[in-house]
Design an enzyme around this catalytic site. Structure first.
Site, PDB file in Angstrom:
ATOM      1  N   THR A   1       0.885  -1.167   0.000  1.00 48.39           N
ATOM      2  CA  THR A   1       0.000   0.000   0.000  1.00 48.39           C
ATOM      3  C   THR A   1       0.914   1.206   0.000  1.00 48.39           C
ATOM      4  OG1 THR A   1      -1.671  -1.152   1.342  1.00 48.39           O
ATOM      5  CG2 THR A   1      -1.687   1.227   1.481  1.00 48.39           C
TER       6      THR A   1
ATOM      7  N   THR B   1       0.382   0.677   6.525  1.00 47.01           N
ATOM      8  CA  THR B   1       0.461  -0.326   5.465  1.00 47.01           C
ATOM      9  C   THR B   1       0.588  -1.678   6.141  1.00 47.01           C
ATOM     10  OG1 THR B   1       2.877  -0.130   5.326  1.00 47.01           O
ATOM     11  CG2 THR B   1       1.603   1.246   3.831  1.00 47.01           C
ATOM     12  N   GLY B   2       0.150  -2.705   5.433  1.00 46.80           N
ATOM     13  CA  GLY B   2       0.215  -4.039   6.016  1.00 46.80           C
ATOM     14  C   GLY B   2      -1.169  -4.643   6.115  1.00 46.80           C
TER      15      GLY B   2
ATOM     16  N   ARG C   1     -13.861  -7.481  -1.093  1.00 48.39           N
ATOM     17  CA  ARG C   1     -13.167  -7.236   0.192  1.00 48.39           C
ATOM     18  C   ARG C   1     -12.671  -5.790   0.265  1.00 48.39           C
ATOM     19  NH1 ARG C   1      -7.547  -5.677   1.586  1.00 48.39           N
ATOM     20  NH2 ARG C   1      -7.089  -6.564   3.622  1.00 48.39           N
TER      21      ARG C   1
ATOM     22  N   GLY D   1     -10.221  -3.374   2.512  1.00 50.08           N
ATOM     23  CA  GLY D   1      -9.202  -3.373   3.554  1.00 50.08           C
ATOM     24  C   GLY D   1      -9.338  -2.142   4.424  1.00 50.08           C
ATOM     25  N   ASP D   2      -8.251  -1.798   5.083  1.00 48.06           N
ATOM     26  CA  ASP D   2      -8.256  -0.629   5.964  1.00 48.06           C
ATOM     27  C   ASP D   2      -8.075   0.684   5.196  1.00 48.06           C
ATOM     28  OD1 ASP D   2      -5.671  -1.524   5.272  1.00 48.06           O
ATOM     29  OD2 ASP D   2      -4.751  -0.453   6.940  1.00 48.06           O
TER      30      ASP D   2
HETATM   31  N1  GLY Z   1      -3.401  -2.325   4.060  1.00 41.43           N
HETATM   32  C1  GLY Z   1      -3.861  -2.704   2.802  1.00 41.43           C
HETATM   33  C2  GLY Z   1      -4.893  -3.748   2.843  1.00 41.43           C
HETATM   34  O1  GLY Z   1      -4.884  -4.606   3.710  1.00 41.43           O
HETATM   35  O2  GLY Z   1      -5.733  -3.745   1.973  1.00 41.43           O
END
Ligand code: GLY
Length: 355
Positions: A203, A254-255, A231, A233-234
């Site tokens: 990311t 990120t992660g 889906r 993500g964050d």
């Molecule tokens: N941090 C990026 C994701 O998990 O989509």
């Protein structure tokens, strides 16, 4: 709660008794006790600074130069992350991002503009390489904060964003090789070569402050490689993938996004800074919270996470920091000393990473 007068009397007494090294200055008092940051103090002068994940090493310079040229911090960092979104060789973001399990690239992005207290985001956006700009368009042109899926795409097309196939041949080949290895009993032939992919949940997050102490943040991603269709993500979630409070600073991550969503990592990091932590301390405390909210299947027998995640932060006064779960990651920063990579603080040594 303790009011200001009582606090000052108490701290003066404790100080006189030797329990406090010295009385807090007015600035420290405002920041640490009242929760008001230094930027609300009269005569505040900030220090421009841009901080991002390591893949933003070129972007932080672009953003910093624009900020020094008087461009708004959010516009500046979006220009910085656009470099990565449009780079077909970065398989974690925008064009060339790794696709979902069906071979479709779905992008997430969000942004916050501190001085105007506005926010925008898009999720599961297809066919448009710069979701950060679409997120900002949601902020600029609608009363909404988050658009997802076909509706987000329709909105972007209506505004004139160009559609294109985001699946590069390299990412398509990686997806095909991943798919062909899903089961020994399927009808795909196995191949000897292994799937070598650098980023599976990469990311870019970028945060900035200008000389006036105005703060902004942006995060953009293609998300977890091979994710289920739909889906999120964050990255498109304000308070998780990134967060800005113009009184305090900004932070992002990120992660593995699923962990960060549960920890509200962006918001939490800014709140730790509001309560007096430095950006690096705040990032480390947020990682500790992430471990705390992790379900057992993602922890080893000693309670160490089986995933990695990074947190980046900048304070309103230009201090910055970043932290990673496991030793070894670096982050990008640009200030008056120029663009560079610096090592992230970390919670666990590499040797302690679960095998
Ligand atoms: N941090 C990026 C994701 O998990 O989509």
């Amino acid at each position: 709660m303790i009011d200001r007068r009582a606090f000052l009397e108490k701290s003066a007494l404790l100080s006189a008794l030797g329990f406090l090294p010295r009385a807090l200055s007015a600035e420290e008092y405002e920041r640490d006790v009242m929760g008001s940051p230094v930027g609300t103090m009269p005569n505040f002068r900030g220090r421009p600074c841009v901080v991002s994940s390591a893949n933003g090493i070129n972007g932080v310079k672009v953003a910093y130069d624009r900020i020094r040229g008087g461009i708004d911090p959010l516009d500046a960092i979006i220009a910085g992350v656009n470099l990565v979104e449009l780079d077909p060789d970065d398989q974690s973001v925008g064009l060339g991002g790794l696709p979902n399990e069906e071979g479709v690239v779905q992008l997430d992005a969000s942004c916050m503009h501190g001085p105007s207290r506005r926010a925008g985001a898009v999720g599961c956006l297809e066919d448009i390489a710069t979701p950060s700009l679409v997120a900002k368009a949601v902020m600029d042109y609608t009363t909404h904060v988050l658009l997802v899926g076909p509706g987000a795409r329709k909105f972007a097309v209506a505004l004139g964003f160009r559609t294109q196939n985001l699946l590069t041949e390299k990412s398509r080949q990686d997806w095909l090789r991943w798919k062909s290895r899903l089961s020994k009993n399927d009808n795909w032939l196995d191949h000897d070569d292994d799937v070598k992919i650098n980023w599976t949940h990469g990311t870019i997050n970028m945060n900035a402050v200008n000389a006036a102490g105005d703060v902004s943040s942006v995060t953009t991603t293609s998300g977890l490689a091979w994710k289920l269709d739909g889906r999120l993500g964050d990255s498109p979630i304000h308070g998780a993938g990134q967060y800005t409070d113009n009184d305090v600073g900004a932070a992002g991550s990120t992660g593995l996004g699923e962990i960060n969503i549960k920890a509200c990592g962006g918001f939490l990091t800014v709140e730790f800074m509001r309560n007096g932590a430095t950006p690096e301390q705040a990032a480390l405390k947020t990682l500790e919270r992430m471990v705390h909210v992790t379900e057992p299947r993602l922890l080893d027998q000693r309670g160490r996470p089986r995933y990695d995640i990074q947190v980046y932060a900048v304070a309103k006064d230009g201090r910055y920091g970043a932290a990673t779960m496991y030793e070894g990651a670096s982050f990008a920063v640009c200030d008056e000393r120029g663009p560079r990579l610096e090592p992230c603080a970390y919670l666990f040594k590499t040797a302690d990473r679960p095998r």
